[in-house]
Design an enzyme around this catalytic site. Sequence first.
Site, short mmCIF file in Angstrom:
data_model
loop_
_atom_site.label_atom_id
_atom_site.label_comp_id
_atom_site.label_asym_id
_atom_site.label_seq_id
_atom_site.Cartn_x
_atom_site.Cartn_y
_atom_site.Cartn_z
N GLY A 169 0.82 -1.21 0.00
CA GLY A 169 0.00 0.00 0.00
C GLY A 169 0.85 1.26 0.00
N GLY B 116 24.63 -6.15 20.65
CA GLY B 116 23.50 -5.47 21.28
C GLY B 116 22.96 -6.26 22.46
N GLY C 73 20.38 -5.50 24.29
CA GLY C 73 19.07 -4.91 24.56
C GLY C 73 18.05 -6.02 24.73
N VAL D 70 31.95 -2.73 17.78
CA VAL D 70 32.24 -3.74 16.76
C VAL D 70 32.75 -3.01 15.51
CG1 VAL D 70 31.24 -5.52 15.27
CG2 VAL D 70 30.53 -5.35 17.66
N ALA E 118 21.47 -7.47 16.89
CA ALA E 118 20.23 -7.02 17.56
C ALA E 118 20.46 -5.63 18.14
CB ALA E 118 19.84 -8.02 18.66
N ASP F 276 4.73 0.76 15.50
CA ASP F 276 6.19 0.97 15.41
C ASP F 276 6.59 2.05 14.42
OD1 ASP F 276 6.46 -1.11 17.20
OD2 ASP F 276 7.77 -2.32 15.93
N ALA G 158 4.10 -4.14 20.95
CA ALA G 158 2.87 -4.56 20.29
C ALA G 158 1.64 -3.90 20.92
CB ALA G 158 2.75 -6.08 20.37
N HIS H 65 -3.09 -14.92 49.72
CA HIS H 65 -1.87 -15.52 50.26
C HIS H 65 -1.89 -17.03 50.02
CE1 HIS H 65 1.49 -16.32 52.92
NE2 HIS H 65 0.76 -17.30 53.47
P1 FAD Z 1 4.45 -4.90 12.54
O1 FAD Z 1 4.11 -5.97 13.48
O2 FAD Z 1 5.86 -4.76 12.09
O3 FAD Z 1 3.48 -5.09 11.29
C1 FAD Z 1 3.55 -4.26 10.17
C2 FAD Z 1 2.89 -4.99 9.02
O4 FAD Z 1 2.72 -4.06 7.96
C3 FAD Z 1 3.72 -6.13 8.46
O5 FAD Z 1 2.92 -7.28 8.33
C4 FAD Z 1 4.19 -5.61 7.10
O6 FAD Z 1 4.33 -6.65 6.15
C5 FAD Z 1 3.05 -4.69 6.73
N1 FAD Z 1 3.43 -3.62 5.80
C6 FAD Z 1 4.49 -2.77 5.90
N2 FAD Z 1 4.48 -1.89 4.88
C7 FAD Z 1 3.40 -2.19 4.11
C8 FAD Z 1 2.86 -1.64 2.94
N3 FAD Z 1 3.42 -0.59 2.33
N4 FAD Z 1 1.74 -2.21 2.43
C9 FAD Z 1 1.16 -3.29 3.03
N5 FAD Z 1 1.64 -3.83 4.15
C10 FAD Z 1 2.73 -3.29 4.70
N6 FAD Z 1 6.71 -6.37 21.49
C11 FAD Z 1 6.03 -6.61 22.62
O7 FAD Z 1 5.18 -5.82 23.01
N7 FAD Z 1 6.26 -7.75 23.36
C12 FAD Z 1 7.18 -8.66 22.99
O8 FAD Z 1 7.35 -9.67 23.67
C13 FAD Z 1 7.91 -8.43 21.80
N8 FAD Z 1 8.82 -9.33 21.38
C14 FAD Z 1 9.48 -9.10 20.20
C15 FAD Z 1 10.43 -10.04 19.78
C16 FAD Z 1 11.12 -9.85 18.61
C17 FAD Z 1 12.13 -10.88 18.17
C18 FAD Z 1 10.84 -8.70 17.81
C19 FAD Z 1 11.55 -8.50 16.51
C20 FAD Z 1 9.91 -7.77 18.21
C21 FAD Z 1 9.23 -7.95 19.43
N9 FAD Z 1 8.30 -7.04 19.89
C22 FAD Z 1 7.64 -7.25 21.06
C23 FAD Z 1 7.98 -5.81 19.14
C24 FAD Z 1 6.68 -6.02 18.36
O9 FAD Z 1 6.81 -7.14 17.52
C25 FAD Z 1 6.36 -4.78 17.57
O10 FAD Z 1 6.32 -3.66 18.45
C26 FAD Z 1 5.03 -4.91 16.87
O11 FAD Z 1 5.00 -6.02 16.02
C27 FAD Z 1 4.72 -3.65 16.08
O12 FAD Z 1 3.46 -3.77 15.53
P2 FAD Z 1 3.03 -2.98 14.22
O13 FAD Z 1 1.66 -3.46 13.87
O14 FAD Z 1 3.28 -1.55 14.40
O15 FAD Z 1 4.05 -3.45 13.09
P1 NAD Z 2 17.12 -2.37 21.85
O1 NAD Z 2 17.10 -0.92 21.61
O2 NAD Z 2 16.37 -2.95 22.98
O3 NAD Z 2 18.62 -2.85 22.07
C1 NAD Z 2 19.63 -2.62 21.14
C2 NAD Z 2 20.94 -2.57 21.87
O4 NAD Z 2 21.98 -2.55 20.92
C3 NAD Z 2 21.10 -1.32 22.73
O5 NAD Z 2 21.53 -1.69 24.01
C4 NAD Z 2 22.14 -0.51 21.98
O6 NAD Z 2 22.94 0.27 22.84
C5 NAD Z 2 22.94 -1.60 21.32
N1 NAD Z 2 23.65 -1.18 20.12
C6 NAD Z 2 23.23 -0.33 19.15
N2 NAD Z 2 24.18 -0.22 18.18
C7 NAD Z 2 25.20 -1.03 18.55
C8 NAD Z 2 26.45 -1.36 17.96
N3 NAD Z 2 26.82 -0.84 16.80
N4 NAD Z 2 27.26 -2.22 18.62
C9 NAD Z 2 26.88 -2.77 19.81
N5 NAD Z 2 25.70 -2.48 20.42
C10 NAD Z 2 24.87 -1.63 19.78
O7 NAD Z 2 16.71 -3.03 20.46
P2 NAD Z 2 16.45 -4.55 20.09
O8 NAD Z 2 16.85 -5.44 21.19
O9 NAD Z 2 17.03 -4.74 18.74
O10 NAD Z 2 14.88 -4.58 19.97
C11 NAD Z 2 14.21 -3.71 19.03
C12 NAD Z 2 12.87 -3.30 19.54
O11 NAD Z 2 11.98 -4.38 19.55
C13 NAD Z 2 12.95 -2.73 20.93
O12 NAD Z 2 12.78 -1.35 20.86
C14 NAD Z 2 11.83 -3.36 21.68
O13 NAD Z 2 10.91 -2.39 22.07
C15 NAD Z 2 11.18 -4.34 20.72
N6 NAD Z 2 11.18 -5.64 21.37
C16 NAD Z 2 10.42 -5.79 22.48
C17 NAD Z 2 10.43 -6.97 23.17
C18 NAD Z 2 9.61 -7.12 24.39
O14 NAD Z 2 8.73 -6.30 24.60
N7 NAD Z 2 9.83 -8.12 25.23
C19 NAD Z 2 11.22 -8.03 22.72
C20 NAD Z 2 11.99 -7.84 21.60
C21 NAD Z 2 11.95 -6.63 20.93
#
Ligand code: FAD
Ligand code: NAD
Length: 478
Positions: free
Chosen positions: A122, A188, A190, A245, A276, A319, A327, A451
């Site tokens: 889109g 990373g 994080g 790095v 990451a 995001d 999410a 409790h």
């Molecule tokens: P997304 O989930 O990224 O969805 C965007 C969608 O839009 C995708 O399906 C994409 O294909 C579609 N799209 C993009 N551009 C277009 C376009 N032009 N046309 C049509 N479709 C399009 N968050 C938590 O809260 N709890 C967690 O435990 C957690 N764990 C995570 C673990 C990992 C490994 C990762 C990578 C992320 C995690 N997150 C977690 C973060 C979470 O996944 C995101 O914050 C969340 O998915 C964002 O939702 P969103 O709908 O904004 O985008």
């Molecule tokens: P993050 O921001 O949590 O961590 C990235 C880390 O990488 C930071 O500590 C940063 O200082 C470090 N970093 C950045 N550049 C670097 C470099 N060149 N060399 C070494 N370290 C470097 O990001 P993430 O872990 O990639 O996760 C991305 C996003 O996804 C987060 O913002 C988080 O909100 C979301 N997420 C959420 C969950 C959850 O809610 N449990 C789980 C996974 C991801």
Amino acid sequence: MSDKYDVVVIGSGPAGYVAAIKAAQLGMNTACVEQWIDAKGAPVLGGTCLNVGCIPSKALLDSSYKFHEAREDLGLHGIKVGEASIDVPAMIARKEKIVGQLTGGIAGLFKHNGVTVVSGKGRVLAGARVEVTDAEGNTRELEAGSVIIAAGSVPVEIPPAPVDGQYIIDSTGALELQEVPGRLGVIGAGVIGLELGSVWGRLGAEVVMLEALEDFLPMMDVQIAKEAAKIFKKQGLDIRLGTRVTGAQVADGKVEVTFSTADGEHTETFDRLIVAVGRRPRSEELFSGDSGITLDERGFIYVNDFCETEAPNVYAVGDVVRGPMLAHKGSEEGIVVVERIHGKQAQMNYDCIPSVIYTHPEVAAVGKTEQELKADGIEYKAGVFPFVASGRALASNETEGMVKIVADAETDRILGCHIIGPSAADLVQQVVIAMEFGSSAEDLALTVFGHPTLSEAVHEAALAVDGQAIHIANRKKR
Ligand code: FAD
Ligand code: NAD
């Protein structure tokens, strides 16, 4: 099929699909455009969260923790099992089955609520129109009363360690490994690094985390971050702070990583390297120049407090806009936007968004940290209760960590809660609800808690805010 809709949502992640379902529930004719397709060309719903994020990572975290328990913990309970072994492909297959079940569930909910799925990429044009280009390159145009952009985010890549999908991988690759790497490097330390590093560490990998910053988890409360560093190091995660790095070379099935620290240049060799280092908004090629939509300086779609872009009737959530990349934050924004489109004065409370790191123990937070309150010059009181003093935590052999509650010194209103410990994700939610209702620490302290529960630690932390905890020695007030 009509190409006119009340609402067109771009993206079916947790921000987009929730908005689409809500809009349909409110009686609006709704389409959801999704570009992700599977090998058979069918649209993949659920976005990052369901397919390669929250859900699959939690599936692997739970599986790997069960393996850890079988090897390390069950004996403590007097349970004898044989030598535990791991079948990684079976673990990955279980994860994929869960993903399939949930993404299929979204398809079912769309059907049930009458949301039309439009497969393709889109792009928002002027006048709240959406151009959709499908996998074959065919385009069509949708007319929309309102457009909600929920295009999500993608992993950040860094030049010294380009992802090749085999040896140097991002979070998606780290959810698909078919065997446990002997040595796993993670750039990373994080949220993703800690969660996925924990998965593979529990399964037997030697995990080395290379983190650029000098501080560990700087967004977390300092006391909690210090405790987390201690616990994770004890678990075997080798977290190296202040590490830059400079390169990563793949040779003979290994990755050689060069990095510099305060004491010079170093080299480490890994079987796999996870990058990451954060995620960035997927905001490119999303709108035409004359659409009126703008980006902020970090590439997020610019929106106001109500997720309105600068183009009339075009909103953006999740995001792809400012705020934590979580999410539930995106889902809630989606609901608020749809309710506002429907004429309700809904509003998002950005002060009450919980965040969790699903390590074991979990790390969870909501609201202000102590360091933020100090920086803002806000007078506050803090109450801390360690899990080692909780009967239930002791019974479950889960005594690491603590609950901390911070409250305004004058009004006693709860300003934040920070937990590292068992079920921290669920415990913090109790304080999120209290904060949403504007509770004081005393309100929580006057509440009856069952409790023996882990929740009693939240109760005791609230009591401790005023030096009234029962099951620890309270700090003397001067
Ligand atoms: P997304 O989930 O990224 O969805 C965007 C969608 O839009 C995708 O399906 C994409 O294909 C579609 N799209 C993009 N551009 C277009 C376009 N032009 N046309 C049509 N479709 C399009 N968050 C938590 O809260 N709890 C967690 O435990 C957690 N764990 C995570 C673990 C990992 C490994 C990762 C990578 C992320 C995690 N997150 C977690 C973060 C979470 O996944 C995101 O914050 C969340 O998915 C964002 O939702 P969103 O709908 O904004 O985008
Ligand atoms: P993050 O921001 O949590 O961590 C990235 C880390 O990488 C930071 O500590 C940063 O200082 C470090 N970093 C950045 N550049 C670097 C470099 N060149 N060399 C070494 N370290 C470097 O990001 P993430 O872990 O990639 O996760 C991305 C996003 O996804 C987060 O913002 C988080 O909100 C979301 N997420 C959420 C969950 C959850 O809610 N449990 C789980 C996974 C991801």
